[in-house]
Design an enzyme around this catalytic site. Structure first.
Site, PDB file in Angstrom:
ATOM      1  N   GLY A 141     -23.044 -36.025  79.046  1.00 47.59           N
ATOM      2  CA  GLY A 141     -23.136 -35.595  80.451  1.00 47.59           C
ATOM      3  C   GLY A 141     -24.498 -35.989  81.007  1.00 47.59           C
ATOM      4  N   LEU A 201     -24.861 -37.745  83.779  1.00 48.01           N
ATOM      5  CA  LEU A 201     -24.569 -39.176  83.937  1.00 48.01           C
ATOM      6  C   LEU A 201     -25.566 -39.872  84.865  1.00 48.01           C
ATOM      7  CD1 LEU A 201     -20.659 -39.209  84.166  1.00 48.01           C
ATOM      8  CD2 LEU A 201     -22.130 -39.349  82.140  1.00 48.01           C
ATOM      9  N   HIS A 202     -25.947 -41.091  84.460  1.00 51.21           N
ATOM     10  CA  HIS A 202     -26.870 -41.906  85.254  1.00 51.21           C
ATOM     11  C   HIS A 202     -26.365 -43.345  85.249  1.00 51.21           C
ATOM     12  CE1 HIS A 202     -28.363 -43.252  81.380  1.00 51.21           C
ATOM     13  NE2 HIS A 202     -28.637 -42.004  81.045  1.00 51.21           N
ATOM     14  N   GLY A 248     -27.224 -45.920  83.606  1.00 50.88           N
ATOM     15  CA  GLY A 248     -27.003 -46.505  82.271  1.00 50.88           C
ATOM     16  C   GLY A 248     -25.597 -46.182  81.781  1.00 50.88           C
ATOM     17  N   HIS A 249     -25.182 -44.929  81.962  1.00 52.28           N
ATOM     18  CA  HIS A 249     -23.813 -44.547  81.600  1.00 52.28           C
ATOM     19  C   HIS A 249     -22.805 -45.345  82.438  1.00 52.28           C
ATOM     20  CE1 HIS A 249     -25.814 -40.510  80.559  1.00 52.28           C
ATOM     21  NE2 HIS A 249     -25.398 -40.989  79.420  1.00 52.28           N
ATOM     22  N   GLY A 276     -24.524 -47.485  73.864  1.00 52.29           N
ATOM     23  CA  GLY A 276     -25.708 -48.169  74.384  1.00 52.29           C
ATOM     24  C   GLY A 276     -26.688 -48.544  73.280  1.00 52.29           C
ATOM     25  N   LYS A 307     -29.694 -48.621  73.587  1.00 56.46           N
ATOM     26  CA  LYS A 307     -30.875 -47.751  73.703  1.00 56.46           C
ATOM     27  C   LYS A 307     -30.936 -46.815  72.489  1.00 56.46           C
ATOM     28  CE  LYS A 307     -32.998 -44.430  76.808  1.00 56.46           C
ATOM     29  NZ  LYS A 307     -32.575 -43.172  76.184  1.00 56.46           N
ATOM     30  N   ASP A 308     -29.757 -46.418  72.014  1.00 53.40           N
ATOM     31  CA  ASP A 308     -29.677 -45.562  70.829  1.00 53.40           C
ATOM     32  C   ASP A 308     -29.179 -46.422  69.673  1.00 53.40           C
ATOM     33  OD1 ASP A 308     -30.294 -42.958  72.152  1.00 53.40           O
ATOM     34  OD2 ASP A 308     -28.581 -43.571  73.338  1.00 53.40           O
TER      35      ASP A 308
HETATM   36  P1  AMP Z   1     -25.983 -39.921  76.020  1.00 53.49           P
HETATM   37  O1  AMP Z   1     -25.249 -39.165  77.067  1.00 53.49           O
HETATM   38  O2  AMP Z   1     -27.474 -39.915  76.191  1.00 53.49           O
HETATM   39  O3  AMP Z   1     -25.535 -39.608  74.616  1.00 53.49           O
HETATM   40  O4  AMP Z   1     -25.556 -41.441  76.248  1.00 53.49           O
HETATM   41  C1  AMP Z   1     -24.216 -41.836  76.198  1.00 53.49           C
HETATM   42  C2  AMP Z   1     -24.170 -43.318  75.942  1.00 53.49           C
HETATM   43  O5  AMP Z   1     -24.858 -44.000  76.998  1.00 53.49           O
HETATM   44  C3  AMP Z   1     -24.871 -43.698  74.635  1.00 53.49           C
HETATM   45  O6  AMP Z   1     -24.101 -44.685  73.980  1.00 53.49           O
HETATM   46  C4  AMP Z   1     -26.189 -44.243  75.105  1.00 53.49           C
HETATM   47  O7  AMP Z   1     -26.764 -45.182  74.222  1.00 53.49           O
HETATM   48  C5  AMP Z   1     -25.803 -44.888  76.425  1.00 53.49           C
HETATM   49  N1  AMP Z   1     -26.974 -45.017  77.311  1.00 53.49           N
HETATM   50  C6  AMP Z   1     -27.894 -44.072  77.598  1.00 53.49           C
HETATM   51  N2  AMP Z   1     -28.846 -44.570  78.398  1.00 53.49           N
HETATM   52  C7  AMP Z   1     -28.525 -45.856  78.631  1.00 53.49           C
HETATM   53  C8  AMP Z   1     -29.126 -46.921  79.388  1.00 53.49           C
HETATM   54  N3  AMP Z   1     -30.260 -46.744  80.070  1.00 53.49           N
HETATM   55  N4  AMP Z   1     -28.512 -48.125  79.392  1.00 53.49           N
HETATM   56  C9  AMP Z   1     -27.353 -48.333  78.700  1.00 53.49           C
HETATM   57  N5  AMP Z   1     -26.744 -47.381  77.965  1.00 53.49           N
HETATM   58  C10 AMP Z   1     -27.317 -46.159  77.925  1.00 53.49           C
END
Ligand code: AMP
Length: 316
Positions: free
Chosen positions: A31, A33-34, A36-37, A178, A180-181
């Site tokens: 959640g 969401l931005h 990148g998501h 992503g 990023k992780d």
């Molecule tokens: P999270 O909600 O932080 O677990 O992220 C969900 C997915 O979005 C994960 O696979 C992250 O690696 C990916 N993600 C987070 N930030 C970015 C970003 N800036 N660019 C691309 N993917 C991202």
């Protein structure tokens, strides 16, 4: 867009879609969401007939204080997902995802266990742990005790456990993560090889703001000054990348230069910083092939991470 909160209903929803021969793209998120998501959702929409996402803030991946402070806005997430053309958002409660757990507060305690039943090179699925968590995924040591996992091994057991559940419920054709992780990408890709051979996985490069700061759910917590400081970590990693591309291979020398740049920002406390081999995720004295520059750092109590993937093999 359909919003589903029950696993059984989500399972029926995807079964109907698959029975009509359509392909499902799945983006798991916490959640908040931005953009990148949104990039991941966009990729999923381009490559599949139907895109589903999950917005589940997984307590197993947090200490309680961080969990409480994590940005959560269901209405905003709904709008962002609708805008990205998502067909279904799976938004279960903690109780729904952990039906066998009596007191959900114990999901934070699981971080204090001593990780029994772990193997070096294969996943172990524990039927039920002492807290009542069923199907708890233990990530192999040779993937876990790398990068951030050295400090927070429980984080990746937590993430693999929830992704394992989500894959079982949603059975997607393709899933998107992503870069990023990057450690999560390595772990989930091996989990897919081991347990979900029908699912295809795509890793998506990090989306950044115009000045280079990676989009992150936690960015909304930063003050203007903290945001400026955070950017210096990316610039320092990029400097490290340039050094490697110019032929520098001494890991210590590169790290020293990266640290010197970050040190100019007194607000930043480095939690973890290293350069590792892209395949093994292990540090090597000399950098020969593709490498990952990874930083985890604090601005006050806000913890951010950034990753730069260096591919000297593509050097022209
Ligand atoms: P999270 O909600 O932080 O677990 O992220 C969900 C997915 O979005 C994960 O696979 C992250 O690696 C990916 N993600 C987070 N930030 C970015 C970003 N800036 N660019 C691309 N993917 C991202």
């Amino acid at each position: 867009m359909k919003i589903i909160k029950l696993a059984s209903e989500a399972n029926r929803y995807v079964a109907d879609i698959k029975s009509s021969g359509r392909e499902i793209g799945f983006v798991p998120t916490l959640g908040g969401l931005h953009k990148g998501h949104q990039l991941l959702m966009q990729r999923a929409c381009e490559e599949n007939d139907v895109t589903v996402i999950s917005t589940f803030l997984n307590p197993m991946q947090f200490r309680k204080k961080q969990f409480i402070e994590y940005p959560k806005d269901f209405e905003e997430d709904k709008l962002a997902a609708e805008e990205a053309d998502v067909a279904m958002m799976f938004h279960p409660s903690i109780e729904e995802m952990f039906r066998t757990v009596q007191k959900t507060d114990c999901l934070f305690d699981f971080q204090n266990d001593n990780f029994p039943n772990r193997c070096n090179d294969r996943f172990v699925i524990e039927t039920k742990d002492k807290n009542g968590i069923d199907n708890l995924v233990r990530v192999p040591s040779n993937l876990l005790y790398r990068l951030d996992g050295i400090l927070h091994p429980w984080f990746f057991d937590g993430s693999a456990t929830i992704v394992y559940r989500l894959f079982n419920i949603l059975r997607p054709t393709r899933t998107y993560f992503g870069e990023k992780d990057i450690q999560q990408v390595a772990i989930i890709s091996k989990l897919i090889d081991a347990c979900f051979p029908d699912i295809q996985m795509a890793s998506v490069p990090t989306l950044r703001e115009a000045d280079g700061l990676a989009f992150s759910s936690r960015n909304v917590l930063l003050s203007k000054e903290q945001r400026c400081s955070a950017l210096s970590v990316y610039l320092a990693l990029k400097h490290g990348e340039n050094l490697i591309m110019e032929g520098e291979s001494d890991r210590e020398a590169i790290l020293t230069k990266i640290k010197a740049i970050i040190a100019t920002e007194s607000a930043i406390i480095i939690d973890y910083l290293d350069i590792v081999d892209r395949r093994s995720l292990e540090p090597a004295e000399r950098i020969h092939g593709d490498a990952i520059l990874y930083a985890a750092f604090f601005l006050d109590t806000i913890r951010l991470t950034d990753t730069v993937i260096v591919t000297p093999s593509n050097r022209t």
